[in-house]
Scaffold this motif. Structure first.
Motif, PDB file in Angstrom:
ATOM      1  N   CYS A 189      35.646  48.774  38.435  1.00 24.36           N
ATOM      2  CA  CYS A 189      36.226  48.329  39.712  1.00 24.36           C
ATOM      3  C   CYS A 189      35.795  49.258  40.831  1.00 24.36           C
ATOM      4  O   CYS A 189      35.846  50.490  40.711  1.00 24.36           O
ATOM      5  CB  CYS A 189      37.748  48.292  39.607  1.00 24.36           C
ATOM      6  SG  CYS A 189      38.586  47.886  41.152  1.00 24.36           S
ATOM      7  N   TYR A 194      45.423  46.214  41.518  1.00 19.95           N
ATOM      8  CA  TYR A 194      46.853  46.135  41.226  1.00 19.95           C
ATOM      9  C   TYR A 194      47.445  44.977  42.010  1.00 19.95           C
ATOM     10  O   TYR A 194      47.190  44.818  43.210  1.00 19.95           O
ATOM     11  CB  TYR A 194      47.555  47.434  41.599  1.00 19.95           C
ATOM     12  CG  TYR A 194      47.167  48.610  40.727  1.00 19.95           C
ATOM     13  CD1 TYR A 194      47.330  48.563  39.347  1.00 19.95           C
ATOM     14  CD2 TYR A 194      46.628  49.772  41.282  1.00 19.95           C
ATOM     15  CE1 TYR A 194      46.973  49.634  38.539  1.00 19.95           C
ATOM     16  CE2 TYR A 194      46.278  50.852  40.485  1.00 19.95           C
ATOM     17  CZ  TYR A 194      46.450  50.764  39.107  1.00 19.95           C
ATOM     18  OH  TYR A 194      46.097  51.830  38.315  1.00 19.95           O
ATOM     19  N   ASN A 232      42.791  48.834  39.348  1.00 19.39           N
ATOM     20  CA  ASN A 232      43.523  48.945  38.100  1.00 19.39           C
ATOM     21  C   ASN A 232      42.777  49.895  37.163  1.00 19.39           C
ATOM     22  O   ASN A 232      41.571  49.742  36.945  1.00 19.39           O
ATOM     23  CB  ASN A 232      43.672  47.565  37.460  1.00 19.39           C
ATOM     24  CG  ASN A 232      44.683  47.548  36.337  1.00 19.39           C
ATOM     25  OD1 ASN A 232      44.706  48.438  35.501  1.00 19.39           O
ATOM     26  ND2 ASN A 232      45.519  46.525  36.314  1.00 19.39           N
ATOM     27  N   SER A 233      43.499  50.870  36.627  1.00 16.72           N
ATOM     28  CA  SER A 233      42.860  51.905  35.810  1.00 16.72           C
ATOM     29  C   SER A 233      42.247  51.354  34.529  1.00 16.72           C
ATOM     30  O   SER A 233      41.424  52.030  33.898  1.00 16.72           O
ATOM     31  CB  SER A 233      43.874  53.000  35.454  1.00 16.72           C
ATOM     32  OG  SER A 233      44.992  52.446  34.781  1.00 16.72           O
ATOM     33  N   THR A 234      42.607  50.141  34.140  1.00 20.36           N
ATOM     34  CA  THR A 234      42.036  49.558  32.919  1.00 20.36           C
ATOM     35  C   THR A 234      40.631  49.013  33.151  1.00 20.36           C
ATOM     36  O   THR A 234      39.904  48.754  32.188  1.00 20.36           O
ATOM     37  CB  THR A 234      42.940  48.431  32.395  1.00 20.36           C
ATOM     38  OG1 THR A 234      43.102  47.435  33.417  1.00 20.36           O
ATOM     39  CG2 THR A 234      44.313  48.977  32.014  1.00 20.36           C
ATOM     40  N   PHE A 235      40.250  48.839  34.414  1.00 18.85           N
ATOM     41  CA  PHE A 235      38.905  48.329  34.741  1.00 18.85           C
ATOM     42  C   PHE A 235      38.075  49.488  35.318  1.00 18.85           C
ATOM     43  O   PHE A 235      38.233  49.860  36.482  1.00 18.85           O
ATOM     44  CB  PHE A 235      38.978  47.178  35.744  1.00 18.85           C
ATOM     45  CG  PHE A 235      39.732  45.986  35.238  1.00 18.85           C
ATOM     46  CD1 PHE A 235      39.136  45.078  34.367  1.00 18.85           C
ATOM     47  CD2 PHE A 235      41.046  45.755  35.628  1.00 18.85           C
ATOM     48  CE1 PHE A 235      39.829  43.973  33.903  1.00 18.85           C
ATOM     49  CE2 PHE A 235      41.746  44.653  35.168  1.00 18.85           C
ATOM     50  CZ  PHE A 235      41.135  43.756  34.294  1.00 18.85           C
ATOM     51  N   HIS A 236      37.202  50.039  34.514  1.00 18.03           N
ATOM     52  CA  HIS A 236      36.423  51.201  34.940  1.00 18.03           C
ATOM     53  C   HIS A 236      35.288  50.839  35.902  1.00 18.03           C
ATOM     54  O   HIS A 236      34.741  51.713  36.565  1.00 18.03           O
ATOM     55  CB  HIS A 236      35.847  51.911  33.712  1.00 18.03           C
ATOM     56  CG  HIS A 236      36.900  52.361  32.736  1.00 18.03           C
ATOM     57  ND1 HIS A 236      37.783  53.385  33.019  1.00 18.03           N
ATOM     58  CD2 HIS A 236      37.225  51.906  31.491  1.00 18.03           C
ATOM     59  CE1 HIS A 236      38.594  53.563  31.987  1.00 18.03           C
ATOM     60  NE2 HIS A 236      38.288  52.679  31.044  1.00 18.03           N
ATOM     61  N   GLN A 281      50.817  52.484  40.678  1.00 14.84           N
ATOM     62  CA  GLN A 281      49.942  51.381  40.269  1.00 14.84           C
ATOM     63  C   GLN A 281      50.222  50.125  41.119  1.00 14.84           C
ATOM     64  O   GLN A 281      50.593  49.065  40.624  1.00 14.84           O
ATOM     65  CB  GLN A 281      50.132  51.068  38.781  1.00 14.84           C
ATOM     66  CG  GLN A 281      49.747  52.228  37.873  1.00 14.84           C
ATOM     67  CD  GLN A 281      49.855  51.897  36.408  1.00 14.84           C
ATOM     68  OE1 GLN A 281      50.425  50.883  36.019  1.00 14.84           O
ATOM     69  NE2 GLN A 281      49.302  52.750  35.566  1.00 14.84           N
TER      70      GLN A 281
END
Length: 249
Positions: free
Chosen positions: A180, A191, A174-178, A144
């Motif tokens: 992106c 990241y 960042n995997s929390t923002f789909h 990350q």
């Protein structure tokens, strides 16, 4: 059986169970280092950094074997088993001392061993068939992170200049923002940390874990050696008698 001898047998049984636990910890540490190197080994200059992991796995196997033999020694009176147990513990001590020494030496070399790291980013092609590109994407996704020090490192790469899309690889997202897509106008979706610091931290953590686990195992080994030494010392002597000629006949 004397009370003193019974106590040392119980201590030996507990110690052998600790050997099994320590063997699992040391072995898993070595396996984790090997797996980490498998994914990020292209970023290192030499492969000898995995030597502590190999020695840790070998010593873990010897530790598990020592635990089994030690439990057997605690229930059987056998000089052969006791000697085998002691020899195995000496071998384990030598292996782990070597692994700990190599791990300590390699901790100071992790930074210099990552010298090819920046070149891998500079040679990034964006093609999935390229091993270097695949390694960079895998490291950024698993750790990350983005870039060598941060996402701005991508601006100086040939891939960034050739594409002209003002974006970084998708693996930087960042995997929390789909939503992106790697564009630089939304840096909060990338990241924030660089990969070099994270990779160094992951490798040094595993090497430190090997050193600390070796120190703990050495203490447990001393207890095991002391217990089996007391059992060998207190073992009743066999009675011998001289046979006369009439008895033989």
């Amino acid at each position: 059986m004397s009370e003193r001898r019974r106590i040392f047998k119980v201590v030996l049984q507990i110690t052998c169970q600790l050997f099994w636990l320590a063997g699992l910890v040391v072995g898993l540490s070595g396996v984790y280092l090997l797996l980490n190197f498998k994914h990020s080994g292209v970023f290192f200059r030499n492969i000898y950094i995995i030597l502590p992991a190999i020695l840790a796995i070998v010593s873990a196997v010897a530790l598990l074997s020592s635990g089994g033999i030690g439990c057997w020694v605690s229930v059987r009176e056998s000089n052969c088993l006791q000697a085998t147990f002691v020899y195995l513990l000496v071998i384990v001590f030598c292996l782990e001392a070597t692994a700990a020494t190599l791990a300590y030496v390699n901790i100071g070399k992790v930074d210099s061993e990552l010298a090819p790291f920046r070149n891998m980013f500079q040679n990034y092609s964006g093609r999935s068939q390229d091993p270097g590109t695949d390694a960079v994407n895998s490291v950024q996704e698993e750790l990350q992170c983005c870039g060598v020090h941060d996402y701005r490192d991508w601006i100086t790469t040939a891939w960034f200049k050739q594409t002209g899309k003002m974006r970084v690889p998708q693996s930087c997202c960042n995997s929390t923002f789909h939503t992106c897509n790697g564009t630089l106008d939304q840096p909060h979706m990338l990241y924030s940390e660089g990969c070099q610091v994270k990779l160094e931290g992951a490798m040094t953590f595993i090497l430190h874990l090997l050193i600390y686990s070796t120190a703990v195992v050495a203490v447990v080994q001393m207890v095991g050696l002391f217990s089996v030494a007391q059992l060998m010392k207190d073992q009743p002597l066999q009675e011998y008698r001289i046979l006369d000629r009439d008895t033989i006949n």
